[in-house]
Design an enzyme around this catalytic site. Structure first.
Site, PDB file in Angstrom:
ATOM      1  N   HIS A 149     -45.423   0.866 -11.245  1.00 25.89           N
ATOM      2  CA  HIS A 149     -45.031   0.406 -12.579  1.00 25.89           C
ATOM      3  C   HIS A 149     -43.516   0.493 -12.653  1.00 25.89           C
ATOM      4  CE1 HIS A 149     -44.622   4.692 -13.274  1.00 25.89           C
ATOM      5  NE2 HIS A 149     -45.904   4.871 -12.977  1.00 25.89           N
TER       6      HIS A 149
ATOM      7  N   HIS B  57     -41.609   3.598 -11.291  1.00 27.63           N
ATOM      8  CA  HIS B  57     -41.331   3.619  -9.852  1.00 27.63           C
ATOM      9  C   HIS B  57     -40.141   2.713  -9.533  1.00 27.63           C
ATOM     10  CE1 HIS B  57     -45.845   4.405  -9.745  1.00 27.63           C
ATOM     11  NE2 HIS B  57     -45.374   5.432  -9.067  1.00 27.63           N
TER      12      HIS B  57
ATOM     13  N   GLN C 228     -43.058  19.056  -9.484  1.00 27.48           N
ATOM     14  CA  GLN C 228     -43.029  18.508  -8.126  1.00 27.48           C
ATOM     15  C   GLN C 228     -41.587  18.436  -7.605  1.00 27.48           C
ATOM     16  OE1 GLN C 228     -45.607  15.184  -6.408  1.00 27.48           O
ATOM     17  NE2 GLN C 228     -43.885  14.028  -7.210  1.00 27.48           N
TER      18      GLN C 228
ATOM     19  N   SER D 121     -49.448   5.665 -13.150  1.00 33.32           N
ATOM     20  CA  SER D 121     -50.453   4.814 -12.483  1.00 33.32           C
ATOM     21  C   SER D 121     -51.823   5.061 -13.091  1.00 33.32           C
ATOM     22  CB  SER D 121     -50.502   5.132 -10.991  1.00 33.32           C
ATOM     23  OG  SER D 121     -49.220   5.050 -10.443  1.00 33.32           O
TER      24      SER D 121
HETATM   25  P1  AMP Z   1     -46.627   8.642  -7.793  1.00 32.57           P
HETATM   26  O1  AMP Z   1     -46.862   7.280  -7.220  1.00 32.57           O
HETATM   27  O2  AMP Z   1     -47.333   8.894  -9.066  1.00 32.57           O
HETATM   28  O3  AMP Z   1     -46.772   9.724  -6.760  1.00 32.57           O
HETATM   29  O4  AMP Z   1     -45.098   8.652  -8.187  1.00 32.57           O
HETATM   30  C1  AMP Z   1     -44.092   8.347  -7.265  1.00 32.57           C
HETATM   31  C2  AMP Z   1     -42.765   8.739  -7.861  1.00 32.57           C
HETATM   32  O5  AMP Z   1     -42.539   8.020  -9.057  1.00 32.57           O
HETATM   33  C3  AMP Z   1     -42.711  10.234  -8.197  1.00 32.57           C
HETATM   34  O6  AMP Z   1     -41.451  10.750  -7.851  1.00 32.57           O
HETATM   35  C4  AMP Z   1     -42.925  10.206  -9.688  1.00 32.57           C
HETATM   36  O7  AMP Z   1     -42.379  11.323 -10.339  1.00 32.57           O
HETATM   37  C5  AMP Z   1     -42.212   8.934 -10.080  1.00 32.57           C
HETATM   38  N1  AMP Z   1     -42.672   8.467 -11.381  1.00 32.57           N
HETATM   39  C6  AMP Z   1     -43.966   8.382 -11.809  1.00 32.57           C
HETATM   40  N2  AMP Z   1     -44.006   7.980 -13.084  1.00 32.57           N
HETATM   41  C7  AMP Z   1     -42.725   7.819 -13.481  1.00 32.57           C
HETATM   42  C8  AMP Z   1     -42.102   7.420 -14.705  1.00 32.57           C
HETATM   43  N3  AMP Z   1     -42.830   7.130 -15.786  1.00 32.57           N
HETATM   44  N4  AMP Z   1     -40.763   7.373 -14.755  1.00 32.57           N
HETATM   45  C9  AMP Z   1     -40.009   7.675 -13.662  1.00 32.57           C
HETATM   46  N5  AMP Z   1     -40.525   8.054 -12.489  1.00 32.57           N
HETATM   47  C10 AMP Z   1     -41.864   8.128 -12.383  1.00 32.57           C
END
Ligand code: AMP
Length: 283
Positions: free
Chosen positions: A34, A37, A155, A188
């Protein structure tokens, strides 16, 4: 954008880039991308010569196998989004390519308190899975800078600790959480919410912003109590935690007073139906 699914291939390409003294920026993800990312890719583009992203739904960080199975997988759309955002290399391996014959083993590493509180406490084994995959991906992509979202506040601290323990020469950049216009933190997992559930999910960010607005007006313990009553009583919302902590290391703080020398973060986790969401706000 070059799409690679083999470890040996991406390693070779990265070594080539490194030999040209190019700065490598890395954005690890689990896909179902989204705008949150994409904001990490955009930031990396500004600060690095080569932007590498990975899409890998990491089995070892899911303490619930159903959650792993249900995790949305949308590689075709994701790769188009990354390409449009100007990402240079996408690494999208399958599980066997990453874990090989290791039978999904995790790397033992002592994360101390970070692994025993909040997400660490509620999702046993989650951070062992996270550090295992992150370390593997670091060894493959050899990044100078890594871009991670503060949406996953704990994290970011865990990966900082990994970098410190393993003496890695990597800078980690925590990036702002992107929200939908009504305040819901992009995730997601939001795609799994029904329309009614999405409305209920809004209570999470409303609750965080309420606490921020009340800071210093009353003592923390009272504000948190009120926030729970005002925002978190919906029958389809199952609260796991709402906690005010020190943003430096997530240690507990005295909830009877506000202190001027502490930067506070308020963190929340809740199930909306069977979808588990997290959010946080520096206040
Ligand atoms: P994920 O695919 O959920 O593992 O997320 C991948 C990266 O995107 C991680 O570093 C998350 O913290 C970051 N991320 C997820 N959601 C957001 C958001 N709403 N705003 C900024 N970064 C995000």
């Amino acid at each position: 954008m070059i799409i690679i699914d083999k470890v040996s291939e991406i390693k070779q390409l990265i070594i080539e880039k490194k030999s040209q003294n190019l700065i490598i920026g890395f954005v690890p993800t689990m896909g179902a991308l989204h705008q949150g990312h994409i904001s990490l890719i955009e930031r990396a583009k500004k600060e690095c010569d080569v932007v590498v992203s990975s899409i890998f739904v990491n089995p070892t960080q899911f303490n619930d196998s159903k959650d792993f199975e249900k995790y949305p997988r949308t590689l075709d759309i994701d790769s188009k989004m990354l390409e449009k955002a100007g990402c240079h290399i996408l690494f999208a391996p399958n599980v066997k390519e990453i874990y090989d014959n290791e039978e999904l083993k995790t790397t033992p590493i002592d994360l101390g308190f970070l692994d025993q509180t909040l997400e660490g406490e509620k999702r046993p084994g989650h951070y062992s899975g996270v550090v295992t995959i992150v370390e593997k991906l670091f060894k493959i992509t050899l990044p100078d800078k890594v871009y991670m979202g503060l949406k996953d506040f704990q994290q970011v601290l865990v990966v900082k600790k990994l970098i410190e323990i393993k003496h890695l020469n990597i800078e980690i950049i925590g990036c702002e959480t992107l929200r939908d216009p009504d305040g819901l933190a992009m995730s997601s997992r939001n795609t799994r919410l029904s329309i009614e559930e999405r409305t209920t999910a809004l209570q999470l960010s409303k609750c965080l912003y309420y606490i921020k607005s009340q800071k210093l007006l009353e003592n923390p313990v009272k504000i948190i109590e009120k926030a729970k009553k005002l925002y978190l009583t919906h029958p389809n919302l199952n609260l796991e935690y709402l906690e005010l902590r020190n943003s430096k290391d997530l240690t507990k703080i005295d909830l009877n007073n506000w202190e001027t020398n502490i930067e506070y973060v308020v963190l929340i986790a809740a199930f909306i139906g069977d979808v588990r969401l997290i959010d946080n706000l520096i206040i």
